[in-house]
Design a protein around this motif. Structure first.
Motif, PDB file in Angstrom:
ATOM      1  N   LEU A   5     -11.644  -8.590  -6.489  1.00 19.49           N
ATOM      2  CA  LEU A   5     -10.317  -8.502  -7.095  1.00 19.49           C
ATOM      3  C   LEU A   5      -9.296  -9.323  -6.322  1.00 19.49           C
ATOM      4  O   LEU A   5      -8.452  -9.994  -6.907  1.00 19.49           O
ATOM      5  CB  LEU A   5      -9.880  -7.035  -7.153  1.00 19.49           C
ATOM      6  N   VAL A   6      -9.374  -9.288  -4.979  1.00 23.83           N
ATOM      7  CA  VAL A   6      -8.457 -10.076  -4.148  1.00 23.83           C
ATOM      8  C   VAL A   6      -8.645 -11.561  -4.429  1.00 23.83           C
ATOM      9  O   VAL A   6      -7.679 -12.333  -4.487  1.00 23.83           O
ATOM     10  CB  VAL A   6      -8.686  -9.785  -2.652  1.00 23.83           C
ATOM     11  N   HIS A   7      -9.905 -11.979  -4.627  1.00 26.45           N
ATOM     12  CA  HIS A   7     -10.198 -13.381  -4.896  1.00 26.45           C
ATOM     13  C   HIS A   7      -9.592 -13.842  -6.223  1.00 26.45           C
ATOM     14  O   HIS A   7      -9.093 -14.958  -6.326  1.00 26.45           O
ATOM     15  CB  HIS A   7     -11.714 -13.611  -4.930  1.00 26.45           C
ATOM     16  N   MET A   8      -9.654 -12.969  -7.238  1.00 26.49           N
ATOM     17  CA  MET A   8      -9.243 -13.403  -8.581  1.00 26.49           C
ATOM     18  C   MET A   8      -7.773 -13.113  -8.886  1.00 26.49           C
ATOM     19  O   MET A   8      -7.276 -13.476  -9.954  1.00 26.49           O
ATOM     20  CB  MET A   8     -10.126 -12.728  -9.651  1.00 26.49           C
ATOM     21  N   SER A   9      -7.061 -12.450  -7.943  1.00 26.10           N
ATOM     22  CA  SER A   9      -5.663 -12.130  -8.196  1.00 26.10           C
ATOM     23  C   SER A   9      -4.841 -12.386  -6.926  1.00 26.10           C
ATOM     24  O   SER A   9      -5.273 -13.130  -6.059  1.00 26.10           O
ATOM     25  CB  SER A   9      -5.533 -10.660  -8.629  1.00 26.10           C
ATOM     26  N   THR A  10      -3.683 -11.766  -6.846  1.00 24.71           N
ATOM     27  CA  THR A  10      -2.826 -11.900  -5.665  1.00 24.71           C
ATOM     28  C   THR A  10      -3.006 -10.670  -4.775  1.00 24.71           C
ATOM     29  O   THR A  10      -3.447  -9.620  -5.254  1.00 24.71           O
ATOM     30  CB  THR A  10      -1.350 -12.002  -6.070  1.00 24.71           C
ATOM     31  N   PRO A  11      -2.638 -10.769  -3.482  1.00 23.28           N
ATOM     32  CA  PRO A  11      -2.732  -9.597  -2.612  1.00 23.28           C
ATOM     33  C   PRO A  11      -1.951  -8.394  -3.128  1.00 23.28           C
ATOM     34  O   PRO A  11      -2.417  -7.260  -3.046  1.00 23.28           O
ATOM     35  CB  PRO A  11      -2.143 -10.101  -1.284  1.00 23.28           C
ATOM     36  N   VAL A  12      -0.756  -8.638  -3.659  1.00 20.75           N
ATOM     37  CA  VAL A  12       0.066  -7.537  -4.150  1.00 20.75           C
ATOM     38  C   VAL A  12      -0.563  -6.884  -5.376  1.00 20.75           C
ATOM     39  O   VAL A  12      -0.585  -5.664  -5.512  1.00 20.75           O
ATOM     40  CB  VAL A  12       1.495  -8.022  -4.476  1.00 20.75           C
ATOM     41  N   PHE A  13      -1.118  -7.693  -6.304  1.00 23.81           N
ATOM     42  CA  PHE A  13      -1.766  -7.122  -7.481  1.00 23.81           C
ATOM     43  C   PHE A  13      -2.985  -6.308  -7.062  1.00 23.81           C
ATOM     44  O   PHE A  13      -3.212  -5.199  -7.573  1.00 23.81           O
ATOM     45  CB  PHE A  13      -2.210  -8.233  -8.454  1.00 23.81           C
ATOM     46  N   ALA A  14      -3.774  -6.837  -6.150  1.00 25.90           N
ATOM     47  CA  ALA A  14      -4.978  -6.127  -5.705  1.00 25.90           C
ATOM     48  C   ALA A  14      -4.622  -4.794  -5.069  1.00 25.90           C
ATOM     49  O   ALA A  14      -5.303  -3.786  -5.289  1.00 25.90           O
ATOM     50  CB  ALA A  14      -5.756  -6.999  -4.715  1.00 25.90           C
ATOM     51  N   SER A  15      -3.541  -4.774  -4.297  1.00 26.52           N
ATOM     52  CA  SER A  15      -3.140  -3.533  -3.630  1.00 26.52           C
ATOM     53  C   SER A  15      -2.573  -2.510  -4.604  1.00 26.52           C
ATOM     54  O   SER A  15      -2.471  -1.326  -4.284  1.00 26.52           O
ATOM     55  CB  SER A  15      -2.107  -3.831  -2.540  1.00 26.52           C
ATOM     56  N   SER A  16      -2.216  -2.934  -5.816  1.00 28.12           N
ATOM     57  CA  SER A  16      -1.658  -2.016  -6.801  1.00 28.12           C
ATOM     58  C   SER A  16      -2.708  -1.080  -7.390  1.00 28.12           C
ATOM     59  O   SER A  16      -2.407  -0.276  -8.273  1.00 28.12           O
ATOM     60  CB  SER A  16      -0.950  -2.790  -7.930  1.00 28.12           C
ATOM     61  N   VAL A  17      -3.938  -1.173  -6.889  1.00 25.15           N
ATOM     62  CA  VAL A  17      -4.968  -0.207  -7.255  1.00 25.15           C
ATOM     63  C   VAL A  17      -4.483   1.199  -6.936  1.00 25.15           C
ATOM     64  O   VAL A  17      -4.914   2.184  -7.551  1.00 25.15           O
ATOM     65  CB  VAL A  17      -6.292  -0.519  -6.515  1.00 25.15           C
ATOM     66  N   THR A  18      -3.545   1.313  -5.999  1.00 26.77           N
ATOM     67  CA  THR A  18      -3.028   2.621  -5.605  1.00 26.77           C
ATOM     68  C   THR A  18      -2.093   3.229  -6.649  1.00 26.77           C
ATOM     69  O   THR A  18      -1.626   4.360  -6.472  1.00 26.77           O
ATOM     70  CB  THR A  18      -2.273   2.519  -4.268  1.00 26.77           C
ATOM     71  N   PHE A  19      -1.801   2.525  -7.744  1.00 24.09           N
ATOM     72  CA  PHE A  19      -1.007   3.096  -8.827  1.00 24.09           C
ATOM     73  C   PHE A  19      -1.733   4.276  -9.470  1.00 24.09           C
ATOM     74  O   PHE A  19      -1.169   5.344  -9.694  1.00 24.09           O
ATOM     75  CB  PHE A  19      -0.748   2.042  -9.908  1.00 24.09           C
ATOM     76  N   VAL A  20      -3.009   4.076  -9.810  1.00 24.55           N
ATOM     77  CA  VAL A  20      -3.776   5.073 -10.559  1.00 24.55           C
ATOM     78  C   VAL A  20      -4.507   6.044  -9.640  1.00 24.55           C
ATOM     79  O   VAL A  20      -4.748   7.190 -10.011  1.00 24.55           O
ATOM     80  CB  VAL A  20      -4.789   4.370 -11.500  1.00 24.55           C
ATOM     81  N   MET A  21      -4.824   5.606  -8.434  1.00 23.66           N
ATOM     82  CA  MET A  21      -5.562   6.446  -7.496  1.00 23.66           C
ATOM     83  C   MET A  21      -4.948   7.834  -7.301  1.00 23.66           C
ATOM     84  O   MET A  21      -5.674   8.846  -7.340  1.00 23.66           O
ATOM     85  CB  MET A  21      -5.681   5.737  -6.144  1.00 23.66           C
ATOM     86  N   PRO A  22      -3.627   7.953  -7.099  1.00 24.69           N
ATOM     87  CA  PRO A  22      -3.055   9.290  -6.887  1.00 24.69           C
ATOM     88  C   PRO A  22      -3.232  10.206  -8.093  1.00 24.69           C
ATOM     89  O   PRO A  22      -3.395  11.419  -7.935  1.00 24.69           O
ATOM     90  CB  PRO A  22      -1.569   9.002  -6.632  1.00 24.69           C
ATOM     91  N   ILE A  23      -3.200   9.634  -9.299  1.00 26.13           N
ATOM     92  CA  ILE A  23      -3.371  10.447 -10.504  1.00 26.13           C
ATOM     93  C   ILE A  23      -4.764  11.067 -10.516  1.00 26.13           C
ATOM     94  O   ILE A  23      -4.939  12.267 -10.765  1.00 26.13           O
ATOM     95  CB  ILE A  23      -3.155   9.587 -11.765  1.00 26.13           C
ATOM     96  N   VAL A  24      -5.771  10.240 -10.224  1.00 25.43           N
ATOM     97  CA  VAL A  24      -7.149  10.732 -10.160  1.00 25.43           C
ATOM     98  C   VAL A  24      -7.288  11.783  -9.069  1.00 25.43           C
ATOM     99  O   VAL A  24      -7.868  12.858  -9.273  1.00 25.43           O
ATOM    100  CB  VAL A  24      -8.134   9.569  -9.898  1.00 25.43           C
ATOM    101  N   ALA A  25      -6.734  11.489  -7.889  1.00 23.15           N
ATOM    102  CA  ALA A  25      -6.840  12.406  -6.753  1.00 23.15           C
ATOM    103  C   ALA A  25      -6.102  13.716  -7.019  1.00 23.15           C
ATOM    104  O   ALA A  25      -6.580  14.794  -6.636  1.00 23.15           O
ATOM    105  CB  ALA A  25      -6.287  11.727  -5.497  1.00 23.15           C
ATOM    106  N   LEU A  26      -4.930  13.651  -7.666  1.00 21.67           N
ATOM    107  CA  LEU A  26      -4.161  14.857  -7.972  1.00 21.67           C
ATOM    108  C   LEU A  26      -4.923  15.769  -8.929  1.00 21.67           C
ATOM    109  O   LEU A  26      -4.949  16.993  -8.751  1.00 21.67           O
ATOM    110  CB  LEU A  26      -2.803  14.473  -8.573  1.00 21.67           C
ATOM    111  N   ILE A  27      -5.542  15.175  -9.942  1.00 11.88           N
ATOM    112  CA  ILE A  27      -6.314  15.958 -10.910  1.00 11.88           C
ATOM    113  C   ILE A  27      -7.492  16.653 -10.221  1.00 11.88           C
ATOM    114  O   ILE A  27      -7.720  17.857 -10.397  1.00 11.88           O
ATOM    115  CB  ILE A  27      -6.824  15.056 -12.056  1.00 11.88           C
ATOM    116  N   LEU A  28      -8.222  15.897  -9.409  1.00  7.46           N
ATOM    117  CA  LEU A  28      -9.371  16.467  -8.713  1.00  7.46           C
ATOM    118  C   LEU A  28      -8.932  17.519  -7.690  1.00  7.46           C
ATOM    119  O   LEU A  28      -9.588  18.549  -7.528  1.00  7.46           O
ATOM    120  CB  LEU A  28     -10.167  15.356  -8.013  1.00  7.46           C
ATOM    121  N   GLY A  29      -7.809  17.258  -7.011  1.00  9.31           N
ATOM    122  CA  GLY A  29      -7.297  18.223  -6.045  1.00  9.31           C
ATOM    123  C   GLY A  29      -6.855  19.504  -6.721  1.00  9.31           C
ATOM    124  O   GLY A  29      -7.123  20.611  -6.231  1.00  9.31           O
TER     125      GLY A  29
END
Length: 295
Positions: A238-262
């Motif tokens: 993902l880092v190769h095909m996009s920008t560093p900032v876009f790749a790091s935006s994976v953390t947008f959805v991660m908390p939603i998944v983690a909150l549901i599981l928690g």
């Protein structure tokens, strides 16, 4: 499939995989210590990657090994221990939201170290994200006195290391294939991982007689193979095909998944903590939103 669609597919897949890693860490800690979990995560992931990517190591240039070793150290080795240590005191859902600081820190590290220019909007987003982080930690400490929120520093330090690693991969390892980077980085940290494990008491009788040891190992293997080894290859791609900032935006959805599981696992999460989490994500959004081009 064009590159635009591909990067969004990678982003969504990584969000699901990494979003589940926080609850897997929590479950693994039921039968392992934080240092045992961190070491095992490095070792299992390392062996898995070497099985599939060993032949790629010969393609790594001598000049690249320095950056690959640094990537392994700050992108995998230290965070594996830090996240485990943090979750001995803080709920997995809170840790996942703190992890959302990665995009903001990517901008800060890119500006301070790699001289990547940032817009006023991005810097405003960083400030908003910082305010949300302070709120999350302070309110969490008030509402959960049985949890030690000083351990949040381990998560924050990990996000700084992740952000630095993203910029290193983009700046110095763009020409190296994702599987090669992942395999090389773990090849450089697997021996240190084994050394740490030897000093954790993992091979003592007390460890193996723990009734929760076997199930903890199952969670650890799943965490290592999918949330570490496979995810690292996908993330480097993902880092190769996009920008560093876009790749790091994976953390947008991660908390939603983690909150549901928690939540499904019985973790409590207050309204004020939710507001603080939204403020952090708002800061991340503002830091990503592009300025409109003037006509």
């Amino acid at each position: 499939m064009n590159s635009i669609n591909s990067k969004w597919i990678y982003l969504f897949a990584l969000s699901i995989i990494w979003g589940s890693s926080f609850i897997l860490i929590k479950k693994s800690l039921l039968g392992l210590t934080a240092y045992q979990l961190g070491a095992l995560r490095v070792i299992i992931s390392g062996f898995f990657l070497l099985i599939f990517g060993y032949s790629t190591l010969k393609t790594i240039k001598k000049s690249d090994w320095k950056w690959i070793a640094i990537s392994g150290l700050i992108g995998s080795f230290v965070p594996s221990f830090f996240f485990a240590i943090a979750e001995t005191e803080i709920d997995s859902a809170v840790v996942s939201i703190l992890n959302s600081l990665v995009p903001l820190n990517t901008i800060l590290i890119g500006f301070a170290v790699f001289k990547i220019t940032s817009t006023k909007r991005q810097m405003f987003g960083v400030i908003i994200g910082f305010i949300g982080t302070v709120m999350l930690i302070l309110k969490g400490a008030d509402l959960n006195p049985n949890q030690n929120y000083l351990y949040a520093i381990f998560v924050i330090l990990s996000t700084l290391m992740y952000a630095t690693n993203i910029n290193i991969v983009k700046r110095h390892l763009q020409h190296v294939k994702p599987l090669t980077i992942a395999t090389g980085s773990f090849a450089s940290i697997i021996i240190p991982g084994i050394i740490v494990l030897l000093f954790t008491g993992f091979f003592s009788v007390e460890t193996f007689v723990n009734p929760k040891f076997k199930i903890a190992m199952v969670y650890t293997v799943i965490l290592s193979l999918f949330c570490t080894a496979l995810a690292l290859v996908l993330f480097n791609k993902l880092v190769h095909m996009s920008t560093p900032v876009f790749a790091s935006s994976v953390t947008f959805v991660m908390p939603i998944v983690a909150l549901i599981l928690g939540f499904l696992d019985g973790e409590s999460f207050s309204l004020l903590q939710g507001i603080a989490g939204i403020i952090i994500l708002l800061g991340v959004y503002l830091s990503h939103k592009r300025q409109k081009k003037s006509s």
